[in-house]
Design a protein around this motif. Structure first.
Motif, PDB file in Angstrom:
ATOM      1  N   THR A  14      -6.709   0.722   0.961  1.00  0.00           N
ATOM      2  CA  THR A  14      -7.479  -0.559   1.598  1.00  0.00           C
ATOM      3  C   THR A  14      -8.065  -0.335   2.923  1.00  0.00           C
ATOM      4  N   ALA A  15      -7.124   0.146   4.001  1.00  0.00           N
ATOM      5  CA  ALA A  15      -7.471   0.273   5.307  1.00  0.00           C
ATOM      6  C   ALA A  15      -8.274   1.334   5.803  1.00  0.00           C
TER       7      ALA A  15
ATOM      8  N   LYS B 171      -6.513  -0.681  20.351  1.00  0.00           N
ATOM      9  CA  LYS B 171      -6.388  -1.995  20.773  1.00  0.00           C
ATOM     10  C   LYS B 171      -6.801  -2.919  19.367  1.00  0.00           C
ATOM     11  N   PRO B 172      -5.628  -2.712  18.692  1.00  0.00           N
ATOM     12  CA  PRO B 172      -5.834  -3.305  17.351  1.00  0.00           C
ATOM     13  C   PRO B 172      -5.803  -4.968  17.396  1.00  0.00           C
ATOM     14  N   THR B 173      -6.497  -5.838  16.729  1.00  0.00           N
ATOM     15  CA  THR B 173      -6.391  -7.120  16.833  1.00  0.00           C
ATOM     16  C   THR B 173      -5.626  -7.677  15.438  1.00  0.00           C
ATOM     17  N   ILE B 174      -5.217  -9.069  15.659  1.00  0.00           N
ATOM     18  CA  ILE B 174      -4.236  -9.521  14.493  1.00  0.00           C
ATOM     19  C   ILE B 174      -5.025  -9.974  13.525  1.00  0.00           C
ATOM     20  N   LYS B 175      -6.531 -10.378  13.885  1.00  0.00           N
ATOM     21  CA  LYS B 175      -7.424 -10.925  12.868  1.00  0.00           C
ATOM     22  C   LYS B 175      -7.599  -9.770  11.750  1.00  0.00           C
TER      23      LYS B 175
ATOM     24  N   LEU C  18      -1.166  -1.024  10.310  1.00  0.00           N
ATOM     25  CA  LEU C  18      -0.562  -1.575   9.206  1.00  0.00           C
ATOM     26  C   LEU C  18       0.958  -0.921   8.728  1.00  0.00           C
ATOM     27  N   MET C  19       0.922   0.202   8.912  1.00  0.00           N
ATOM     28  CA  MET C  19       1.989   0.889   8.282  1.00  0.00           C
ATOM     29  C   MET C  19       3.402   0.109   9.270  1.00  0.00           C
ATOM     30  N   ARG C  20       2.959   0.100  10.627  1.00  0.00           N
ATOM     31  CA  ARG C  20       4.131  -0.514  11.725  1.00  0.00           C
ATOM     32  C   ARG C  20       4.320  -1.853  11.187  1.00  0.00           C
TER      33      ARG C  20
ATOM     34  N   TYR D  46      -7.284  -6.980   6.466  1.00  0.00           N
ATOM     35  CA  TYR D  46      -7.023  -5.799   5.541  1.00  0.00           C
ATOM     36  C   TYR D  46      -5.820  -5.946   4.668  1.00  0.00           C
ATOM     37  N   GLU D  47      -4.767  -6.803   5.226  1.00  0.00           N
ATOM     38  CA  GLU D  47      -3.462  -6.949   4.722  1.00  0.00           C
ATOM     39  C   GLU D  47      -3.749  -7.952   3.516  1.00  0.00           C
ATOM     40  N   ALA D  48      -4.853  -8.881   3.571  1.00  0.00           N
ATOM     41  CA  ALA D  48      -5.091  -9.772   2.480  1.00  0.00           C
ATOM     42  C   ALA D  48      -5.809  -9.192   1.170  1.00  0.00           C
ATOM     43  N   ARG D  49      -5.894  -7.733   1.478  1.00  0.00           N
ATOM     44  CA  ARG D  49      -6.390  -7.035   0.247  1.00  0.00           C
ATOM     45  C   ARG D  49      -5.220  -6.621  -1.059  1.00  0.00           C
ATOM     46  N   PHE D  50      -4.120  -6.656  -0.581  1.00  0.00           N
ATOM     47  CA  PHE D  50      -2.977  -6.034  -1.468  1.00  0.00           C
ATOM     48  C   PHE D  50      -2.077  -7.025  -1.142  1.00  0.00           C
ATOM     49  N   PRO D  51      -1.108  -6.857  -2.240  1.00  0.00           N
ATOM     50  CA  PRO D  51      -0.012  -7.768  -2.409  1.00  0.00           C
ATOM     51  C   PRO D  51       1.138  -7.246  -1.682  1.00  0.00           C
ATOM     52  N   TYR D  52       1.097  -7.045  -0.311  1.00  0.00           N
ATOM     53  CA  TYR D  52       2.170  -6.542   0.366  1.00  0.00           C
ATOM     54  C   TYR D  52       3.712  -6.991   0.131  1.00  0.00           C
TER      55      TYR D  52
END
Ligand code: ATP
Ligand code: MG
Length: 395
Positions: free
Chosen positions: A253-254, A355-359, A262-264, A364-370
């Motif tokens: 997805t990402a 410099k990742p952003t929370i947004k 995302l892994m972290r 990305y996380e909204a795209r799979f049922p983590y």
């Protein structure tokens, strides 16, 4: 010949009083007996500010090696016990002085028993005079080759010439429990050591991605945990989490730049859940600021934002060379550098975002049922308890 038959142990960081002091000493007592349990002939006794072990013929060198791994000890000495009489003290101090082969000495006496008929200064003078009369040695109060220490207690007096530094810190377990994220790298075992030194009982969680990570990589983590367990009351629980499904989904997805972020975020969510289930009040990591892309302040903020449990990062301000130095001293370095793949190295992204952003991470996380996948991974985690490996010395 000096006849060293008793170890005198000085407590560390004992600034606390009352109940805390009692707890400190009780825990230290327990941890000392635990690490020395193979020496069945030892006899233990404790006083207000000292702990004594009668060796009864046990191997002093082996006992020394174990004691250096006990947090909460500031220093210890091998001592000769004599009756608290001036004649006995003089005779045995002379024997130690002669035996030392040194040319200069200094007397350092502490009189714990105030009913002893001579004060510390008087004892120093009497004993030093006796040594001066009977040897060619000289007194040097500034840079003596031999420091002869005398501790006078009501029945027993202890004579010693060497002060061995202890590991310092607080007795393992006295400050509660933390869940350390343990990778197979150099940093996290050092973080474990630092957390244990603060009196924390350390449990570990490791994220593995079989079949992309091998049995060797898993064994390496268990070996590191086993090395650290000697400082951790002789055992360490390791939660082994299968991270493969989540990791594959993240890459699908990402893609590359946000994969590590995302892994972290997934790892700390899992760690938080496991910490709460196992009574750990905080998570620990081996992060060091700026070391890699996932350890910039922006990355740490973005990762940390998904959990509410405290995160302890003992290495945050340390340089890599300092960390490596400590890893060598505690004996984990050689194992840490074994070339077995880690789940992060296998899916190693080429251009990780610094410099990742929370947004963006959330999008990305909204795209799979983590959530569901995290619950499943936590549920399936395997718990392994490791102990120190026999006959290996890690210091
Ligand atoms: P280390 O030497 O401890 O692996 P590192 O310099 O390689 O650290 P990262 O790989 O960015 O740094 O990891 C930072 C921290 O995240 C690690 O110190 C560890 O606490 C945690 N961590 C990383 N990978 C894993 C893993 N597979 N399982 C558990 N914790 C991990
Ligand atoms: Mg690593």
């Amino acid at each position: 010949m000096a006849d060293y038959d008793t170890v005198l142990i000085r407590y560390g960081e004992l600034t606390t009083k009352g109940k805390n002091r009692k707890d400190f000493i009780r825990k230290l007592d327990n941890n000392i007996r635990g690490i020395l349990r193979e020496f069945t002939q030892l006899e233990y006794r404790r006083s207000y500010d000292r702990f004594y072990i009668r060796l009864n013929g046990a191997d002093a060198e082996a006992v020394k090696e174990k004691l250096q791994k006990v947090f909460g000890i500031s220093s210890f000495s091998f001592t000769e016990r004599v009756d608290s009489s001036l004649d006995a003290i003089k005779e045995r101090c002379l024997a130690i002085a002669k035996d030392s082969g040194k040319r200069t000495f200094k007397m350092i006496t502490r009189r714990h028993d105030k009913t002893f008929p001579m004060n510390s200064d008087g004892i120093n003078r009497a004993v030093a005079g006796y040594i001066l009369e009977n040897t060619d040695m000289k007194v040097d109060v500034h840079h003596p080759e031999l420091e002869l220490r005398v501790e006078v207690h009501s029945g027993d007096t202890y004579l010693m010439s060497e002060k061995i530094p202890g590991a310092g810190g607080y007795p393992s377990g006295i400050n509660g429990k933390v869940l350390l994220m343990l990778s197979g790298g150099i940093d996290s075992p050092v973080a474990a050591y630092e957390l244990m030194k603060r009196g924390l009982d350390v449990e570990a969680v490791h994220f593995a991605s079989p079949p992309y990570t091998s049995e060797n990589a898993r064994q390496k983590v268990l070996d590191l945990a086993s090395m650290m367990s000697e400082y951790n009351q002789g055992r360490m629980r390791v939660h082994m989490v299968n991270f493969t499904a989540l990791q594959l989904e993240i890459y699908r997805t990402a893609g590359d730049p946000y994969a590590i972020t995302l892994m972290r975020r997934m790892m700390v969510r899992l760690a938080e859940q496991i910490a709460k289930e196992s009574g750990c009040l905080a998570i620990g990591t081996g992060e060091s600021l700026g070391q890699v892309a996932s350890q910039t302040l922006e990355s740490i903020a973005c990762i940390n934002s998904v959990i509410s449990i405290p995160v302890l990062r003992p290495l945050i301000c340390m340089d890599k060379v300092e960390i490596i130095d400590l890893a060598r001293r505690i004996g984990t370095y050689e194992t840490s550098i074994l070339p077995y793949e880690d789940c992060c190295t296998i899916f190693d992204p080429k251009n990780p975002v610094t410099k990742p952003t929370i947004k963006k991470a959330e999008s990305y996380e909204a795209r799979f049922p983590y959530d569901k996948m995290i619950a499943e991974a936590a549920e399936a985690a395997e718990v392994i308890t490791v102990h120190p490996q026999e006959k290996e010395s890690f210091l």
